[in-house]
Design an enzyme around this catalytic site. Structure first.
Site, PDB file in Angstrom:
ATOM      1  N   ASP A 253       4.909   5.130   4.212  1.00  0.00           N
ATOM      2  CA  ASP A 253       4.324   6.090   3.279  1.00  0.00           C
ATOM      3  C   ASP A 253       4.841   5.911   1.856  1.00  0.00           C
ATOM      4  O   ASP A 253       6.005   5.552   1.648  1.00  0.00           O
ATOM      5  CB  ASP A 253       4.658   7.508   3.766  1.00  0.00           C
ATOM      6  CG  ASP A 253       4.098   8.599   2.880  1.00  0.00           C
ATOM      7  OD1 ASP A 253       2.878   8.775   2.877  1.00  0.00           O
ATOM      8  OD2 ASP A 253       4.897   9.254   2.179  1.00  0.00           O
ATOM      9  N   GLU A 322       1.159   2.035   2.716  1.00  0.00           N
ATOM     10  CA  GLU A 322       0.311   2.890   1.888  1.00  0.00           C
ATOM     11  C   GLU A 322       0.713   2.726   0.430  1.00  0.00           C
ATOM     12  O   GLU A 322       1.851   3.029   0.059  1.00  0.00           O
ATOM     13  CB  GLU A 322       0.452   4.359   2.283  1.00  0.00           C
ATOM     14  CG  GLU A 322      -0.457   5.273   1.474  1.00  0.00           C
ATOM     15  CD  GLU A 322       0.115   6.651   1.222  1.00  0.00           C
ATOM     16  OE1 GLU A 322      -0.665   7.611   1.168  1.00  0.00           O
ATOM     17  OE2 GLU A 322       1.344   6.768   1.039  1.00  0.00           O
TER      18      GLU A 322
END
Length: 622
Positions: A253, A322
Site C-alpha cells: 500500500d 499500489e
C-alpha cells in the site's frame, strides 16, 4: 545494495544500534542492486503476435484477483462487522465463480482510525476480525479450494499505538529513529509546510518527546523512517512472519510515500485555483514527499524476501504495488530484466484514464461516461509501456477498489457488463473489487454517519467527493435481513438500499444477470486464445470499442462495446481473422435484440448492438 543511507536522525545511533546496522548492511550488500533503474523505452504494441504455449505462466498471470474488504464481506459473530470466519464461510462463492486469488485488505491489530490502515501490531490479527488461529484456518481452507491468499501490507506508517512508536517517543533505542522526527522552525511552528493526503498539516507535535513527527495521512498514522536500515529489517521480518503462515503474496500500500527529501524543503504551491491551502492538492509533492527514486530499492528488498521462499519450495510468491504516480514511474516497479520487483504495479487506467459520470458526465462528455477512443488509448498506453521482457501477460486491469467509487456508480449500470467483458478478455490479470460481480452501487451516507477520515476531514460541504464509505458498504448476499451479511441490528456501515433486488442469490437464480455474465467471462479466460492469442482493437471511435483475441485453429473471440446512447449496427467483415458468421456467447443484461440472442450465429457484416451494450462473439480463429 547501494542503499541511500542519509539519515533523518536527530541524534547519533547508540553503539548497540550501530552494531546491528552493520550486520544489516552486510546482508544488504549481498543482494542485487536496484538503484537507478532505467525507464523502459516506449515501444509499439505487437497486437497481432501470439504467445508461445511453452512460455511459463504463474498463478497470478493465469488467474483473477478478487479484493475483499474484510469489514464488509461477511459477519460470522453478529457484531455488524465482517471477519475471517465469515470469509471462510463464503469461499464457495469464489469456487463457483472460478476465482483463484483473494486479496484481503488489512486485518492486523489496529485502533481503526483509518479502518485497518493504521496498524498497531503487524504480526497479529485485530480481535474484530478474529485470531491468528482463524487466519491459519482461512489459509488452510483457501488452499483446499485451490485459492491463493494475498495480504495487504502497509509499510509507510504504523499506528501511533504501535510499540515502536511508543518507544520512539521515549527515545528507547533502537526505536529512537524508527519514525521521522524533527524540531520545528520555531515554537509551535512545524518543520515544513507539508500537507497530509487527508488534509491539514502533515506534522504533529509530541509533547513528551518535544519534537514534531511526520504523518502523510492522519495524525494517528506516523510515517516510518526508511532512511533507517533497521526499519527495513523490521518490515522484512513482518513479511517473513506471514509467509511462514501460508500467505501467498502481498499487495503493498501507498508505496510512493515511503521516502522524503532528506533536506526537508518546503513544497511549492501547485497553482491550482480550486485547491484550498489546507488540502493536499495545494502543493507540489513530486520528489519531496512523494514518488522518490529510493522507493524502488526498498521494494526490491521486499521482493528479495519473497524470492527466498520461492527458491525454497518452488512456489511463486506474488507482490503487487499500489502507486498513483505517472505511468513512467509505475512501470519501474516491474524492476529490470535481471531482477523482477513486482509481479505488477496496479494499473488504474480504467479508473483514472477515462472519464466517469459521478460528477461531470453530462457536461464534460455530452452524456457519455467515456468514448471508445478514450478507452482504447488508455489500454494501449499501458500495454505499450510494459517492458518487452515482462510481456502483456504482466498487465493488470482494475475497475474499482476501496478508495474509488464503484464501477456501476462511475459509469452507470448499463455499462458494467461491457466493461467486465473487456476487462476479462484483455491480456494480463483482472482485479475485481467485491460486489462488482453483481454491479453493486455506492450507497449515499450522510455526513453525520460518515466514518472515513478522508471524508470527515473535508467537512459537511465537501465530504461527498472525498468519502470512501459509499463504496465500502456490506456485501449483498441475498434478500433477507441485512442482505445475509450480518444478524446484527446495526451494521458498521448501512446496507445498500437496493439489496432486496441486487444480490448474489437472486443473480445466481437468474440466467440473465450480471453475476452469470461475470462467471461466463471468467471461464472464457481459460481459453487458449485468451491465454496465448493475439489481441487487437480493430474498430474504435467515439461510440464504439472492439477487442479481438485470436489464435489460429482455436476458438477465438471479439468483444463489441457500444458506448453510445443509441443502438448501432456493426460491420466486422473487414477485420482480419473474423469469419462471415460468429456465435453470440454473452451479451449485456439489457440486450433485447432478437438478432443477437445467446447461442445464435449472426452475420458479422451486419448486426445490432444496443445503447451501452456489450456483446462477445466466438468463432474458429483463422
Amino acid at each position: 545494495m547501494k542503499w541511500r543511507l542519509v539519515s533523518q536522525v536527530t541524534k547519533p545511533y547508540t553503539m548497540r544500534s550501530f552494531a546491528l546496522l552493520l550486520v544489516i548492511l552486510a546482508v544488504a550488500l549481498a543482494c542485487p542492486s536496484q538503484t537507478g533503474f532505467k525507464i523502459p523505452q516506449k515501444r509499439s504494441v505487437q497486437h497481432r503476435v501470439e504467445s508461445r504455449e511453452d512460455e511459463p505462466r504463474n498463478w497470478l498471470e493465469k488467474g483473477l484477483v478478487y479484493q475483499i474488504y474484510p469489514r464488509s464481506f461477511q459477519d460470522s459473530d453478529g457484531d455488524g462487522v465482517g471477519d475471517l470466519k465469515g470469509i471462510i464461510s463464503r469461499l464457495d462463492h469464489f469456487v463457483q465463480l472460478g476465482i483463484n486469488v483473494i486479496w484481503i485488505s488489512p486485518i492486523f491489530k489496529s485502533p481503526m482510525a483509518d479502518f485497518g490502515y493504521d496498524i498497531a501490531d503487524f504480526t497479529d490479527i485485530d480481535p474484530i476480525f478474529g485470531t491468528l488461529q482463524d487466519f491459519t484456518d482461512l489459509t488452510a481452507a483457501a488452499k483446499a479450494n485451490g485459492i491463493k491468499l494475498v495480504l495487504d501490507m502497509v509499510p509507510n506508517h504504523s499506528s501511533d499505538e504501535h510499540e515502536w512508536f511508543i518507544k520512539s517517543v521515549d527515545r528507547i533505542d533502537p526505536y529512537t529513529d524508527y519514525y521521522v522526527w524533527l524540531d520545528g522552525e520555531a515554537p509551535g511552528v512545524p518543520p515544513t509546510n507539508w500537507l497530509s493526503v487527508f488534509g491539514g498539516p502533515a506534522w504533529t507535535f509530541n509533547e513528551k518527546r518535544g519534537q514534531w513527527y511526520l504523518h502523510q495521512f492522519v495524525a494517528k498514522q506516523p510515517d516510518l523512517n526508511y532512511r533507517n536500515p533497521l526499519v527495513h529489517e523490521e518490515f522484512k521480518n513482518v513479511l517473513r512472519f506471514w509467509l511462514d503462515r501460508g500467505t501467498d503474496g502481498f499487495r503493498v500500500d501507498a508505496v510512493p510515500h515511503l521516502y522524503e527529501d532528506p533536506t526537508f524543503p518546503d513544497e511549492l504551491p501547485s497553482g491550482d485555483p480550486n485547491a484550498d491551502p489546507d488540502q493536499y492538492g495545494y502543493l507540489i509533492h513530486d520528489q519531496i514527499t512523494w514518488n522518490r527514486p529510493e522507493t524502488y530499492d526498498v521494494m526490491a528488498e521486499f521482493r528479495q524476501v519473497l524470492q527466498e521462499y520461492e527458491d525454497g519450495d518452488g512456489q511463486h510468491r506474488a507482490m503487487m504495488t499500489e502507486a498513483y504516480v505517472p505511468l513512467e514511474n509505475v512501470i519501474q516497479f516491474y524492476g529490470n530484466e535481471s531482477f523482477r520487483i513486482a509481479d505488477f504495479p496496479f494499473n488504474f487506467a480504467l479508473i483514472n484514464g477515462i472519464n466517469n459520470c459521478l460528477y461531470y458526465c453530462d457536461t464534460a462528455t455530452k452524456g457519455y461516461p467515456y468514448n471508445g477512443t478514450q478507452l482504447r488509448d488508455s489500454i494501449v498506453e499501458f500495454l505499450d509501456a510494459i517492458p518487452s521482457w515482462v510481456g502483456p501477460q504482466g498487465a493488470n486491469w482494475v475497475l474499482g477498489n476501496h478508495d474509488q467509487r464503484r464501477l456501476a456508480s462511475r459509469f452507470g449500470e448499463a455499462l458494467v457488463d461491457g466493461m467486465i467483458m473487456v476487462q476479462m478478455l484483455l491480456p494480463g490479470t483482472p482485479v475485481t473489487y467485491y460486489g462488482e460481480e453483481i454491479a453493486m452501487k455506492d450507497q449515499f451516507i450522510s455526513y453525520e454517519d460518515t466514518l472515513d477520515p478522508q471524508g470527515c476531514q473535508m467537512g459537511p460541504d465537501r465530504y461527498e467527493k472525498s468519502s470512501r464509505d459509499p463504496a465500502r458498504t456490506p456485501m449483498q448476499w441475498d434478500e433477507t435481513f441485512n442482505a445475509g451479511f450480518s444478524t446484527s441490528d446495526t451494521t458498521w456501515l448501512p446496507m445498500g438500499e437496493n439489496y432486496p433486488t441486487v444480490n448474489v442469490k437472486l443473480q445466481k437464480e437468474n440466467l440473465v444477470s450480471h453475476l452469470n455474465i461475470y462467471r461466463t467471462m471468467v471461464a472464457l479466460r481459460q481459453e487458449a486464445s485468451v491465454v496465448y492469442g493475439s489481441y487487437d482493437f480493430p474498430i474504435v471511435d467515439e461510440d464504439a470499442f472492439t477487442l479481438t483475441r485470436l489464435r489460429t485453429n482455436s476458438t477465438s473471440y471479439v468483444v463489441v462495446l457500444n458506448v453510445g446512447l443509441e443502438e448501432r449496427r456493426f460491420d466486422l467483415s473487414g477485420v482480419a481473422g473474423i469469419p462471415a458468421t460468429a456465435k453470440v456467447v454473452v451479451r449485456s443484461i439489457q440486450a433485447v435484440s432478437g438478432e443477437t440472442q445467446i447461442g445464435f450465429n449472426i452475420n458479422t457484416a451486419d448486426f445490432p448492438v444496443g445503447a451501452q451494450e456489450g456483446i462477445v462473439l466466438s468463432f474458429l480463429g483463422l
